[in-house]
Design a protein around this motif. Sequence first.
Motif, PDB file in Angstrom:
ATOM      1  N   ARG A 259       0.828  -1.214   0.000  1.00 56.62           N
ATOM      2  CA  ARG A 259       0.000   0.000   0.000  1.00 56.62           C
ATOM      3  C   ARG A 259       0.858   1.258   0.000  1.00 56.62           C
ATOM      4  NH1 ARG A 259      -4.320   0.006   4.659  1.00 56.62           N
ATOM      5  NH2 ARG A 259      -4.794   2.032   3.769  1.00 56.62           N
TER       6      ARG A 259
ATOM      7  N   GLN B   2      -8.827  12.254  -0.423  1.00 55.06           N
ATOM      8  CA  GLN B   2      -8.755  10.795  -0.407  1.00 55.06           C
ATOM      9  C   GLN B   2      -7.320  10.306  -0.233  1.00 55.06           C
ATOM     10  OE1 GLN B   2     -10.557   8.943  -3.796  1.00 55.06           O
ATOM     11  NE2 GLN B   2     -10.103   6.875  -3.074  1.00 55.06           N
ATOM     12  N   THR B   3      -6.356  10.960  -0.848  1.00 54.15           N
ATOM     13  CA  THR B   3      -4.959  10.552  -0.717  1.00 54.15           C
ATOM     14  C   THR B   3      -4.491  10.713   0.721  1.00 54.15           C
ATOM     15  OG1 THR B   3      -4.538  11.241  -3.001  1.00 54.15           O
ATOM     16  CG2 THR B   3      -2.630  10.906  -1.607  1.00 54.15           C
TER      17      THR B   3
ATOM     18  N   GLU C  73      -6.072   7.909   2.758  1.00 56.63           N
ATOM     19  CA  GLU C  73      -5.418   6.634   2.452  1.00 56.63           C
ATOM     20  C   GLU C  73      -4.032   6.563   3.101  1.00 56.63           C
ATOM     21  OE1 GLU C  73      -4.152   3.987  -1.446  1.00 56.63           O
ATOM     22  OE2 GLU C  73      -5.437   5.733  -1.703  1.00 56.63           O
TER      23      GLU C  73
ATOM     24  N   CYS D 209      -2.917   3.879   5.948  1.00 62.04           N
ATOM     25  CA  CYS D 209      -1.760   3.015   5.684  1.00 62.04           C
ATOM     26  C   CYS D 209      -0.719   3.156   6.791  1.00 62.04           C
ATOM     27  CB  CYS D 209      -1.154   3.357   4.327  1.00 62.04           C
ATOM     28  SG  CYS D 209       0.318   2.405   3.918  1.00 62.04           S
TER      29      CYS D 209
END
Length: 161
Positions: free
Chosen positions: A123, A141-142, A145, A149
């Motif tokens: 990921r 969103q990044t 994420e 992670c």
Amino acid sequence: MELGQMEPATLPQPPPFITDPPSWLFWTVNGVVALVFFLVLWFLWRKLRPQPDPQELLAYEAASALAELEAGGDVRDVVLRCYVQMGAVLKENYRIERRKAATPREFEGQLAAAGIQDEHIRRLTRLFEGVRYGSRSSGGQTAQEATECLQAIVQVYGRAA
């Protein structure tokens, strides 16, 4: 001469080099002895000092990146820095070095060949590729994420400590 008594043996005179050695020899021998002494101490220090757990170091790097993200750091910069720092930990502790011409996925393959197979590493590699080579924005969103992670990496590798 009586039985049990022997004449003392006479030893030859040692050469002047032995009885009165040159000063350079004295300093050379002392320097070599001191150097060997310090090398032995250094070797013992390196072997006997507590070594940090490599997985703990990976968790530390992820936690640092996570804190930076939570403090409002740029997602692109944080992910890039975290990826590079984790690569340095892998190089130093696992002797796995990313070749200059290797792509992130080739490096991921190197890690898998060395026995480090983890979904979180995959990921992070995808995140790295997205912010480094792709057109992923540094927000929304990044960022979510990246946060998920990094939290997962801290949770998985932080337990080993």
